[in-house]
Design a protein around this motif. Structure first.
Motif, PDB file in Angstrom:
ATOM      1  N   ILE A   1       1.261   3.277 -10.674  1.00 22.51           N
ATOM      2  CA  ILE A   1      -0.136   3.377 -11.133  1.00 22.51           C
ATOM      3  C   ILE A   1      -0.218   3.861 -12.578  1.00 22.51           C
TER       4      ILE A   1
ATOM      5  N   ILE B   1       2.339   1.743  -3.505  1.00 24.65           N
ATOM      6  CA  ILE B   1       1.334   2.283  -4.420  1.00 24.65           C
ATOM      7  C   ILE B   1       1.147   3.782  -4.185  1.00 24.65           C
ATOM      8  N   ARG B   2       1.114   4.165  -2.899  1.00 20.60           N
ATOM      9  CA  ARG B   2       0.867   5.564  -2.567  1.00 20.60           C
ATOM     10  C   ARG B   2       2.048   6.460  -2.915  1.00 20.60           C
TER      11      ARG B   2
ATOM     12  N   ARG C   1       0.838  -1.206   0.000  1.00 16.77           N
ATOM     13  CA  ARG C   1       0.000   0.000   0.000  1.00 16.77           C
ATOM     14  C   ARG C   1       0.873   1.255   0.000  1.00 16.77           C
TER      15      ARG C   1
ATOM     16  N   SER D   1      -1.671   8.719 -19.042  1.00 13.30           N
ATOM     17  CA  SER D   1      -0.729   8.146 -18.073  1.00 13.30           C
ATOM     18  C   SER D   1       0.692   8.620 -18.339  1.00 13.30           C
TER      19      SER D   1
ATOM     20  N   THR E   1       9.955   1.838 -11.000  1.00 10.28           N
ATOM     21  CA  THR E   1       9.348   1.834  -9.668  1.00 10.28           C
ATOM     22  C   THR E   1      10.348   1.362  -8.626  1.00 10.28           C
TER      23      THR E   1
ATOM     24  N   SER F   1       1.312   1.262 -14.934  1.00 10.87           N
ATOM     25  CA  SER F   1       0.475   0.070 -15.097  1.00 10.87           C
ATOM     26  C   SER F   1      -0.698   0.356 -16.033  1.00 10.87           C
ATOM     27  N   ILE F   2      -1.282   1.545 -15.886  1.00 10.53           N
ATOM     28  CA  ILE F   2      -2.380   1.929 -16.792  1.00 10.53           C
ATOM     29  C   ILE F   2      -1.879   1.974 -18.229  1.00 10.53           C
TER      30      ILE F   2
END
Length: 392
Positions: free
Chosen positions: A57, A50-51, A47, A321, A94, A60-61
């Motif tokens: 994010i 991700i934040r 979490r 994105s 990432t 990935s999109i």
């Protein structure tokens, strides 16, 4: 560092091994994550990742959008390419943000700069389209190991800006000399790539770097030079145009090149208009060129505009994105500039974003596994959160 050096060399050598290297880097990064997981101090929950991640994010999109769009249009091989090429870049970027120290990032940047010299020598020996220089045509353009003069130009633009940043972070005299030699070779090759957009993008990016570094003397000199050039253009317009045309690469094809760009954009926009949300898949632009298209564009591989090309091939979620990532990195770098010991590289990352945007107005320099790999890693280095803890 051996992994970094090997990665830079293999990605820079040729287009085809670049995705494999990024895949291997992703696997090696998984190993590092597993090793670091044993240390409670460096452990993050999913979490938190991700934040805090600027890439996970939106990246990935981008991957999912490129994959799903290709599947939707029946371009099955291109759907696999989306996962194979973009997936590892997103994962590695990432991971760099959380695993690398800033010292690691500077080592990668330094190795990349050192790549300029051998690639420049190869470029001089084998100009575009890859023939030995003795048999090359007059005014042959240089492409190095990047398959296309425009891709080579883009790589040189960002490598040269990174070289200027690395000089600030380098205290060893011999290393600085090697960087200056590489940069000089890169500047010469940049001109002989024949990329007009590349030259404009580079000098705009250099101006951004100087302003971001707050180099007062250089800023004043730049403003004075700009003022003098405007005065000369106003007083002697014909002579300035003549001199510019003589210096500027391929100036005689400028009008034709611009007309071709409009044709290329029109091809992409017609397809986008049919389905603006879903992309067609990576490397599919050429399939939508009409059979009766002008000869000057019939063999085009991309739309010659980075944002239009991303929209066509990855859909609206994909291009949004991509812009999201660029804005997020720019905001982080700009907010960290003041007082940061990492300031030169942060300034270079802002410059890279400007160069990519300017160059991307009339070209699509990221439509290559090599260029997009370096682009992703350079941006990730700019937002790594760790100081030089390992060296300490």
């Amino acid at each position: 560092r051996k992994v970094m050096l090997l990665s830079v060399l293999i990605i820079g050598v040729d287009y085809y091994p670049a995705p494999f290297v990024m895949g291997l880097l992703a696997i090696y990064t998984l190993y590092e994550i597993r090793q670091n997981a044993k240390n409670n101090d460096s452990r993050r929950s999913f979490r938190q990742i991700i934040r805090e991640s600027l890439f996970l994010i939106p990246g990935s999109i981008l991957v999912v959008s490129a994959f799903a769009g290709a599947l939707y249009h029946g371009n099955y091989l291109n759907s696999l390419l989306a996962v194979f090429i973009l997936g590892p870049i997103v994962f590695v970027a990432t991971s760099i943000q959380f695993l690398w120290t800033r010292e690691d990032g500077l080592h990668f940047a330094r190795y990349s700069v050192m790549l300029i010299l051998p690639v420049s020598v190869y470029a001089a020996l084998f100009p575009w389209p890859g023939v030995f220089f003795i048999f090359a045509k007059d005014n042959a353009r240089l492409m190095g190991t990047f398959a296309n003069p425009n891709y080579f130009s883009y790589i040189l633009e960002i490598f040269l800006i990174v070289a200027f940043a690395v000089v600030y972070h380098t205290w060893n005299k011999n290393t600085r000399i090697r960087i200056f030699i590489s940069a000089a070779a890169g500047m010469i090759c940049l001109y002989f790539t024949g990329s007009r957009t590349g030259l404009v993008a580079f000098f705009i990016g250099l101006a951004v770097f100087i302003f971001a570094m707050s180099e007062k003397k250089l800023v004043c000199a730049l403003l004075l030079l700009t003022f003098v050039l405007f005065i000369l253009a106003a007083l002697f317009p014909d002579q300035v145009v003549k001199i510019t045309a003589g210096i500027f690469p391929r100036a005689y094809t400028f009008t034709q090149g611009l007309e071709n760009r409009f044709e290329l954009w029109n091809v992409a926009l017609r397809q986008i208009n049919k389905d603006p949300f879903i992309g067609t898949g990576l490397f599919t632009y050429h399939r939508y060129i009409p059979v009766n298209a002008p000869k000057s564009i019939v063999n085009a591989f991309h739309a010659h505009n980075i944002f239009i090309n991303f929209w066509l091939e990855t859909g609206l979620p994909g291009v949004v994105s991509f812009i999201w990532i660029m804005i997020a990195v720019a905001r982080r770098a700009a907010s960290s500039l003041s007082g940061s010991p990492f300031k030169p590289y942060l300034a270079a990352s802002l410059s890279i974003l400007v160069i990519t945007t300017v160059h991307g107005m009339t070209d699509a320099p990221l439509v290559s596994a090599q260029t997009i790999a370096f682009f992703g890693m350079f941006l990730a280095i700019a937002v790594t959160g760790k100081e030089t803890a390992r060296s300490k």
